[in-house]
Design a protein around this motif. Structure first.
Motif, PDB file in Angstrom:
ATOM      1  N   GLU A  83     -16.348   7.742   9.556  1.00 37.57           N
ATOM      2  CA  GLU A  83     -16.980   8.579  10.646  1.00 37.57           C
ATOM      3  C   GLU A  83     -16.701  10.173  10.302  1.00 37.57           C
ATOM      4  O   GLU A  83     -17.766  10.932  10.260  1.00 37.57           O
ATOM      5  CB  GLU A  83     -16.384   8.437  11.984  1.00 37.57           C
ATOM      6  N   ARG A 143     -23.213   4.256   4.134  1.00 41.84           N
ATOM      7  CA  ARG A 143     -22.627   4.333   5.521  1.00 41.84           C
ATOM      8  C   ARG A 143     -22.664   5.392   6.141  1.00 41.84           C
ATOM      9  O   ARG A 143     -23.080   5.438   7.572  1.00 41.84           O
ATOM     10  CB  ARG A 143     -21.208   3.672   5.240  1.00 41.84           C
ATOM     11  N   ALA A 146     -26.065   5.937   7.101  1.00 37.16           N
ATOM     12  CA  ALA A 146     -26.849   4.801   8.229  1.00 37.16           C
ATOM     13  C   ALA A 146     -26.237   5.238   9.628  1.00 37.16           C
ATOM     14  O   ALA A 146     -26.671   5.166  10.502  1.00 37.16           O
ATOM     15  CB  ALA A 146     -26.146   3.493   7.870  1.00 37.16           C
ATOM     16  N   MET A 147     -24.882   5.919   9.689  1.00 32.41           N
ATOM     17  CA  MET A 147     -24.349   6.161  11.016  1.00 32.41           C
ATOM     18  C   MET A 147     -25.182   7.299  11.487  1.00 32.41           C
ATOM     19  O   MET A 147     -25.499   7.297  12.580  1.00 32.41           O
ATOM     20  CB  MET A 147     -22.860   6.666  10.749  1.00 32.41           C
ATOM     21  N   ASN A 150     -28.195   6.320  13.142  1.00 29.75           N
ATOM     22  CA  ASN A 150     -27.862   5.066  14.157  1.00 29.75           C
ATOM     23  C   ASN A 150     -28.469   3.687  13.591  1.00 29.75           C
ATOM     24  O   ASN A 150     -28.668   2.922  14.613  1.00 29.75           O
ATOM     25  CB  ASN A 150     -28.773   5.503  15.464  1.00 29.75           C
ATOM     26  N   HIS A 151     -28.160   3.465  12.321  1.00 33.01           N
ATOM     27  CA  HIS A 151     -28.514   2.054  11.847  1.00 33.01           C
ATOM     28  C   HIS A 151     -27.167   1.331  12.121  1.00 33.01           C
ATOM     29  O   HIS A 151     -26.287   1.731  12.219  1.00 33.01           O
ATOM     30  CB  HIS A 151     -28.877   2.311  10.220  1.00 33.01           C
ATOM     31  N   PRO A 152     -27.396   0.042  12.413  1.00 29.03           N
ATOM     32  CA  PRO A 152     -26.426  -0.686  12.522  1.00 29.03           C
ATOM     33  C   PRO A 152     -25.431  -1.354  11.604  1.00 29.03           C
ATOM     34  O   PRO A 152     -24.539  -1.933  11.811  1.00 29.03           O
ATOM     35  CB  PRO A 152     -26.967  -2.155  13.404  1.00 29.03           C
ATOM     36  N   TYR A 153     -25.682  -0.704  10.312  1.00 26.06           N
ATOM     37  CA  TYR A 153     -24.899  -1.240   9.278  1.00 26.06           C
ATOM     38  C   TYR A 153     -23.349  -0.919   9.436  1.00 26.06           C
ATOM     39  O   TYR A 153     -22.416  -1.699   9.118  1.00 26.06           O
ATOM     40  CB  TYR A 153     -25.391  -0.378   7.928  1.00 26.06           C
ATOM     41  N   HIS A 154     -23.149   0.161  10.068  1.00 26.52           N
ATOM     42  CA  HIS A 154     -21.648   0.440  10.462  1.00 26.52           C
ATOM     43  C   HIS A 154     -21.259  -0.096  11.731  1.00 26.52           C
ATOM     44  O   HIS A 154     -21.426   0.286  12.707  1.00 26.52           O
ATOM     45  CB  HIS A 154     -21.200   1.994  10.280  1.00 26.52           C
ATOM     46  N   ARG A 155     -20.270  -1.169  11.595  1.00 28.65           N
ATOM     47  CA  ARG A 155     -19.636  -1.876  12.684  1.00 28.65           C
ATOM     48  C   ARG A 155     -18.313  -1.780  12.861  1.00 28.65           C
ATOM     49  O   ARG A 155     -17.566  -2.547  12.425  1.00 28.65           O
ATOM     50  CB  ARG A 155     -20.115  -2.988  12.960  1.00 28.65           C
TER      51      ARG A 155
END
Length: 156
Positions: A83, A143, A146-147, A150-155
């Motif tokens: 983050e 990552r 992607a964050m 707002n791509h869902p790669y990072h969970r």
């Protein structure tokens, strides 16, 4: 804005090259990501290791894009969570300059390279193989991008 990973060392193993290429392709949507390999300095019996470090340093500095924001990967650098790295990437984007991420040779960066860096980033206090660092950096930059998208790669 482009990102250039300048890494000392040549001829990555195929698994590193394939993994890097995958993240480079994924990143192309958000951030052009280029790898520049720097020839390592000559090491071995009877050779001065400091000369090898200095030779690498000169080649790294010559490979820097003009007016780039330079980030040296250093064990003494600032560690970021994923983050926090996304926040740094957002900040770097606001600078309106290319980014240069630097991976040193076996003994680290030449003093001139560290002096040229605007900041230092530490992946870990662990000693990692330099070829593996390429792959980890590519994945973490992907990552972070992607964050920000707002791509869902990072969970987390």
């Amino acid at each position: 804005m482009k990102c250039r990973l300048i890494a000392t060392g040549e001829r990555a193993p195929s698994w590193v090259a394939q993994g890097f290429a995958e993240y480079q392709k994924r990143l192309s949507h958000w951030l052009p990501f280029e790898l520049v390999e720097i020839e390592p300095g000559l090491r071995g019996k009877g050779r001065d290791p400091q000369r090898a470090i200095d030779d690498e340093g000169r080649r790294v500095l010559a490979a820097l894009p003009k007016n780039a924001h330079v980030v040296a990967l250093e064990v003494t650098g600032k560690p970021y969570s994923s983050e926090q790295l996304a926040q740094r990437l957002a900040h770097w984007r606001t600078l309106g300059r290319d980014i240069a991420l630097l991976i040193g040779g076996p003994e680290g960066h030449a003093p001139d390279v560290v002096a040229a860096a605007h900041e230092k980033w530490s992946l870990s206090p662990l000693t990692l193989p330099h070829m593996l660092v390429r792959l980890v950096v590519a994945e973490q930059v992907y990552r972070a991008a992607a964050m920000l998208a707002n791509h869902p790669y990072h969970r987390a």
